[in-house]
Design a protein around this motif. Structure first.
Motif, PDB file in Angstrom:
ATOM      1  N   PRO A 100       0.823  -1.195   0.000  1.00 44.37           N
ATOM      2  CA  PRO A 100       0.000   0.000   0.000  1.00 44.37           C
ATOM      3  C   PRO A 100       0.862   1.251   0.000  1.00 44.37           C
ATOM      4  O   PRO A 100       2.050   1.208   0.267  1.00 44.37           O
ATOM      5  CB  PRO A 100      -0.808  -0.123   1.294  1.00 44.37           C
ATOM      6  CG  PRO A 100       0.059  -0.955   2.171  1.00 44.37           C
ATOM      7  CD  PRO A 100       0.796  -1.908   1.270  1.00 44.37           C
ATOM      8  N   LEU A 101       0.241   2.386  -0.302  1.00 43.24           N
ATOM      9  CA  LEU A 101       0.947   3.649  -0.291  1.00 43.24           C
ATOM     10  C   LEU A 101       1.185   4.107   1.140  1.00 43.24           C
ATOM     11  O   LEU A 101       0.705   3.520   2.096  1.00 43.24           O
ATOM     12  CB  LEU A 101       0.140   4.704  -1.064  1.00 43.24           C
ATOM     13  CG  LEU A 101      -0.083   4.386  -2.544  1.00 43.24           C
ATOM     14  CD1 LEU A 101      -0.964   5.475  -3.157  1.00 43.24           C
ATOM     15  CD2 LEU A 101       1.224   4.276  -3.282  1.00 43.24           C
ATOM     16  N   GLY A 102       1.951   5.211   1.275  1.00 44.23           N
ATOM     17  CA  GLY A 102       2.317   5.685   2.601  1.00 44.23           C
ATOM     18  C   GLY A 102       1.232   6.488   3.269  1.00 44.23           C
ATOM     19  O   GLY A 102       1.521   7.420   4.022  1.00 44.23           O
ATOM     20  N   THR A 103      -0.038   6.236   3.009  1.00 39.03           N
ATOM     21  CA  THR A 103      -1.139   6.886   3.705  1.00 39.03           C
ATOM     22  C   THR A 103      -2.044   5.809   4.270  1.00 39.03           C
ATOM     23  O   THR A 103      -1.879   4.625   4.001  1.00 39.03           O
ATOM     24  CB  THR A 103      -1.943   7.791   2.754  1.00 39.03           C
ATOM     25  OG1 THR A 103      -2.580   6.964   1.773  1.00 39.03           O
ATOM     26  CG2 THR A 103      -1.028   8.793   2.043  1.00 39.03           C
ATOM     27  N   ILE A 104      -3.009   6.224   5.074  1.00 40.13           N
ATOM     28  CA  ILE A 104      -3.938   5.259   5.679  1.00 40.13           C
ATOM     29  C   ILE A 104      -5.336   5.403   5.069  1.00 40.13           C
ATOM     30  O   ILE A 104      -6.333   4.998   5.665  1.00 40.13           O
ATOM     31  CB  ILE A 104      -4.005   5.447   7.211  1.00 40.13           C
ATOM     32  CG1 ILE A 104      -4.346   6.902   7.571  1.00 40.13           C
ATOM     33  CG2 ILE A 104      -2.694   5.042   7.848  1.00 40.13           C
ATOM     34  CD1 ILE A 104      -4.493   7.133   9.054  1.00 40.13           C
ATOM     35  N   ASP A 105      -5.403   5.998   3.869  1.00 42.90           N
ATOM     36  CA  ASP A 105      -6.705   6.115   3.202  1.00 42.90           C
ATOM     37  C   ASP A 105      -7.302   4.757   2.889  1.00 42.90           C
ATOM     38  O   ASP A 105      -8.533   4.612   2.795  1.00 42.90           O
ATOM     39  CB  ASP A 105      -6.563   6.923   1.904  1.00 42.90           C
ATOM     40  CG  ASP A 105      -6.174   8.370   2.175  1.00 42.90           C
ATOM     41  OD1 ASP A 105      -6.418   8.837   3.304  1.00 42.90           O
ATOM     42  OD2 ASP A 105      -5.624   9.019   1.271  1.00 42.90           O
ATOM     43  N   ALA A 106      -6.447   3.748   2.712  1.00 45.85           N
ATOM     44  CA  ALA A 106      -6.952   2.416   2.363  1.00 45.85           C
ATOM     45  C   ALA A 106      -7.788   1.822   3.496  1.00 45.85           C
ATOM     46  O   ALA A 106      -8.563   0.893   3.257  1.00 45.85           O
ATOM     47  CB  ALA A 106      -5.792   1.493   2.022  1.00 45.85           C
ATOM     48  N   LEU A 107      -7.642   2.315   4.717  1.00 47.71           N
ATOM     49  CA  LEU A 107      -8.433   1.766   5.820  1.00 47.71           C
ATOM     50  C   LEU A 107      -9.924   2.021   5.614  1.00 47.71           C
ATOM     51  O   LEU A 107     -10.758   1.200   6.016  1.00 47.71           O
ATOM     52  CB  LEU A 107      -7.973   2.384   7.148  1.00 47.71           C
ATOM     53  CG  LEU A 107      -6.511   2.141   7.549  1.00 47.71           C
ATOM     54  CD1 LEU A 107      -6.230   2.778   8.906  1.00 47.71           C
ATOM     55  CD2 LEU A 107      -6.204   0.658   7.588  1.00 47.71           C
ATOM     56  N   ARG A 108     -10.248   3.141   5.013  1.00 49.08           N
ATOM     57  CA  ARG A 108     -11.667   3.419   4.775  1.00 49.08           C
ATOM     58  C   ARG A 108     -12.263   2.417   3.798  1.00 49.08           C
ATOM     59  O   ARG A 108     -13.415   1.993   3.943  1.00 49.08           O
ATOM     60  CB  ARG A 108     -11.829   4.853   4.258  1.00 49.08           C
ATOM     61  CG  ARG A 108     -13.276   5.365   4.291  1.00 49.08           C
ATOM     62  CD  ARG A 108     -13.330   6.829   3.923  1.00 49.08           C
ATOM     63  NE  ARG A 108     -12.474   7.637   4.771  1.00 49.08           N
ATOM     64  CZ  ARG A 108     -12.815   8.046   6.004  1.00 49.08           C
ATOM     65  NH1 ARG A 108     -13.983   7.697   6.505  1.00 49.08           N
ATOM     66  NH2 ARG A 108     -11.993   8.792   6.694  1.00 49.08           N
ATOM     67  N   ASP A 109     -11.491   2.028   2.804  1.00 48.90           N
ATOM     68  CA  ASP A 109     -11.962   1.021   1.854  1.00 48.90           C
ATOM     69  C   ASP A 109     -12.176  -0.316   2.553  1.00 48.90           C
ATOM     70  O   ASP A 109     -13.147  -1.027   2.271  1.00 48.90           O
ATOM     71  CB  ASP A 109     -10.950   0.872   0.725  1.00 48.90           C
ATOM     72  CG  ASP A 109     -11.387  -0.147  -0.312  1.00 48.90           C
ATOM     73  OD1 ASP A 109     -12.483   0.006  -0.869  1.00 48.90           O
ATOM     74  OD2 ASP A 109     -10.630  -1.106  -0.539  1.00 48.90           O
ATOM     75  N   LEU A 110     -11.278  -0.665   3.487  1.00 52.67           N
ATOM     76  CA  LEU A 110     -11.453  -1.916   4.238  1.00 52.67           C
ATOM     77  C   LEU A 110     -12.733  -1.907   5.059  1.00 52.67           C
ATOM     78  O   LEU A 110     -13.496  -2.881   5.067  1.00 52.67           O
ATOM     79  CB  LEU A 110     -10.237  -2.136   5.154  1.00 52.67           C
ATOM     80  CG  LEU A 110      -8.940  -2.623   4.514  1.00 52.67           C
ATOM     81  CD1 LEU A 110      -7.833  -2.664   5.561  1.00 52.67           C
ATOM     82  CD2 LEU A 110      -9.122  -3.994   3.902  1.00 52.67           C
ATOM     83  N   THR A 111     -12.965  -0.820   5.774  1.00 50.79           N
ATOM     84  CA  THR A 111     -14.166  -0.756   6.614  1.00 50.79           C
ATOM     85  C   THR A 111     -15.434  -0.713   5.765  1.00 50.79           C
ATOM     86  O   THR A 111     -16.458  -1.295   6.140  1.00 50.79           O
ATOM     87  CB  THR A 111     -14.101   0.473   7.528  1.00 50.79           C
ATOM     88  OG1 THR A 111     -13.896   1.660   6.742  1.00 50.79           O
ATOM     89  CG2 THR A 111     -12.954   0.338   8.523  1.00 50.79           C
ATOM     90  N   ASP A 112     -15.386  -0.047   4.612  1.00 48.04           N
ATOM     91  CA  ASP A 112     -16.569  -0.004   3.747  1.00 48.04           C
ATOM     92  C   ASP A 112     -16.915  -1.396   3.221  1.00 48.04           C
ATOM     93  O   ASP A 112     -18.094  -1.789   3.207  1.00 48.04           O
ATOM     94  CB  ASP A 112     -16.337   0.955   2.580  1.00 48.04           C
ATOM     95  CG  ASP A 112     -16.285   2.412   3.027  1.00 48.04           C
ATOM     96  OD1 ASP A 112     -16.738   2.682   4.159  1.00 48.04           O
ATOM     97  OD2 ASP A 112     -15.778   3.251   2.262  1.00 48.04           O
ATOM     98  N   ARG A 113     -15.907  -2.139   2.800  1.00 41.77           N
ATOM     99  CA  ARG A 113     -16.163  -3.495   2.304  1.00 41.77           C
ATOM    100  C   ARG A 113     -16.636  -4.408   3.430  1.00 41.77           C
ATOM    101  O   ARG A 113     -17.475  -5.290   3.221  1.00 41.77           O
ATOM    102  CB  ARG A 113     -14.910  -4.052   1.640  1.00 41.77           C
ATOM    103  CG  ARG A 113     -14.651  -3.490   0.264  1.00 41.77           C
ATOM    104  CD  ARG A 113     -13.491  -4.156  -0.407  1.00 41.77           C
ATOM    105  NE  ARG A 113     -12.228  -3.821   0.252  1.00 41.77           N
ATOM    106  CZ  ARG A 113     -11.076  -4.408   0.004  1.00 41.77           C
ATOM    107  NH1 ARG A 113     -11.017  -5.392  -0.873  1.00 41.77           N
ATOM    108  NH2 ARG A 113      -9.979  -4.040   0.622  1.00 41.77           N
TER     109      ARG A 113
END
Length: 412
Positions: free
Chosen positions: A270-283
């Motif tokens: 993943p990239l150096g941000t935590i934006d991907a966490l929102r995608d995890l919680t949405d799924r």
């Protein structure tokens, strides 16, 4: 299978094949070294007063040089043959009335000493002792070839016996130790890579497969319960299963790509941000129960170190996957990412649910503890620590604290 009528391979043919098998730059250097050594052998042999001795010196010197570069499986045979020929020439030349005045064959002597070192380095202990003894004895006899000078012969033999041969043996032992350490280091690196691949397979595939299983169970429950489902609702369920399966295939393909091409960057990082966490919680929310992401406002526009962001994502993904597996009756899940300030800034990542699963089911998930073990290893390698236990208000809580600055424990 080799025919009994096949002609034996000469040492120089084996030398040519071994040079052909080398990489091009190394091949050029070794070829130049062999040519230079051969030229020096010829020049030294010309000091002999008799043509047959000149030819014999060229032959024995060439054999000794060839013993340094032939493949390992031919080393014993060629080293013993070269040493035997050299020793015979030394004994014969010592009985001649005329011998070289200035050099007994220093290139051949150096080649014999290097053959001792190579035998000690490359061969198993019993074979190394027996093989190294032959060139060592031949090296001791080489000073006998020079014109008899009592004041020089004794010191030369003593120098070879006391210093040159022991130095060759020690050099071989040091190189053997170096090879052992390098092999162990390479094996440790391969083991780390295998563990890393195992963790990545679990992280990027098991999560999606779990989502497929959960959504399939939901669809079967809706069908078995006699609930009227509109075509649109059924299509949504099947579409969610299809998307989860496609994501699993994409993750598997990315993992296989990394394994097949080590020069390519890891597409699964993943990239150096935590934006991907929102995608995890949405799924996760799409499959239920709902998951809320509580993000520290100070982290909204802050870019984190890549390893910290990757590890935070792993903690959330593994925790949500275990909620699907073991948190029976969970109605809500909270994912909290908070910035802790103190002597040094750290990132706190916690996942809390209100499920009623027994603690043993959480700590030892079905199918083994690879997820929990892999998560703990990754967090510790990033310089942090992780804890898991019952939450104060009931349910279960996984909490990880990660450093925001790269330290000794951070993975590079």
């Amino acid at each position: 299978m080799t025919s009994p009528f096949t002609a034996p391979t000469s040492p120089f043919t084996a030398l040519g094949r071994s040079l052909t098998a080398l990489a091009r730059p190394r091949k050029v250097l070794v070829a130049l070294a062999c040519v230079l050594a051969g030229a020096l052998v010829v020049l030294e042999a010309l000091n002999a007063p008799y043509p047959p001795v000149v030819a014999a010196a060229v032959l024995t010197g060439g054999l000794c040089v060839a013993a340094l570069v032939v493949p390992r499986h031919r080393l014993v045979r060629l080293a013993v043959a070269a040493a035997s020929a050299s020793a015979v020439l030394s004994v014969v030349e010592a009985r001649l009335p005329l011998r070289p005045q200035n050099t007994p064959g220093m290139v051949e002597l150096c080649a014999l000493l290097l053959a001792v070192a190579r035998s000690v380095r490359r061969l198993p202990p019993p074979a190394a002792v027996l093989t190294a003894a032959a060139p060592a004895l031949a090296a001791v006899l080489i000073p006998l070839r020079i014109q008899d000078r009592a004041e020089d012969l004794g010191p030369m033999v003593g120098l070879v016996v006391v210093f040159a041969v022991p130095f060759a043996v020690v050099l071989g032992l040091c190189l053997r130790l170096y090879d052992t350490v390098r092999e162990r280091r390479a094996e440790a690196i391969r083991q780390d890579q295998r563990l890393e691949h195992a963790r990545q397979l679990h992280d990027f595939v098991a999560h999606h497969i779990t989502a497929v299983v959960v959504r399939t169970k939901a669809a079967r429950f809706a069908a078995a319960g006699g609930h009227a489902q509109s075509p649109a609702q059924l299509d949504d369920m099947l579409d969610a299963i299809e998307r989860a399966g496609s994501e699993a295939m994409t993750s598997m393909r990315a993992m296989v790509t990394v394994l097949r091409d080590t020069a390519a960057p890891a597409a699964t990082r993943p990239l150096g941000t935590i934006d991907a966490l929102r995608d995890l919680t949405d799924r996760f929310t799409a499959a239920g129960p709902p998951a809320a992401l509580v993000l520290d406002p100070r982290l909204a526009d802050r870019r984190l170190p890549p390893e910290t962001a990757a590890t935070a994502r792993d903690v959330v993904r593994e925790s949500l996957t275990n909620v699907h597996r073991h948190a029976a009756g969970a109605t809500r899940v909270e994912v909290r990412v908070h910035l802790l300030t103190g002597a040094s800034e750290t990132l706190e990542v916690s996942v809390t649910d209100d499920g009623r699963a027994a603690p043993a089911a959480r700590e030892l998930p079905a199918g083994g503890t690879f997820g929990l073990v892999g998560l703990t290893e990754r967090v510790e390698r990033a310089g942090g620590h992780v804890t898991a236990g019952a939450a104060e208000a009931g349910g279960w809580r996984v909490r990880a604290v990660l450093p925001l600055a790269e330290g000794p424990g951070a993975v590079r």
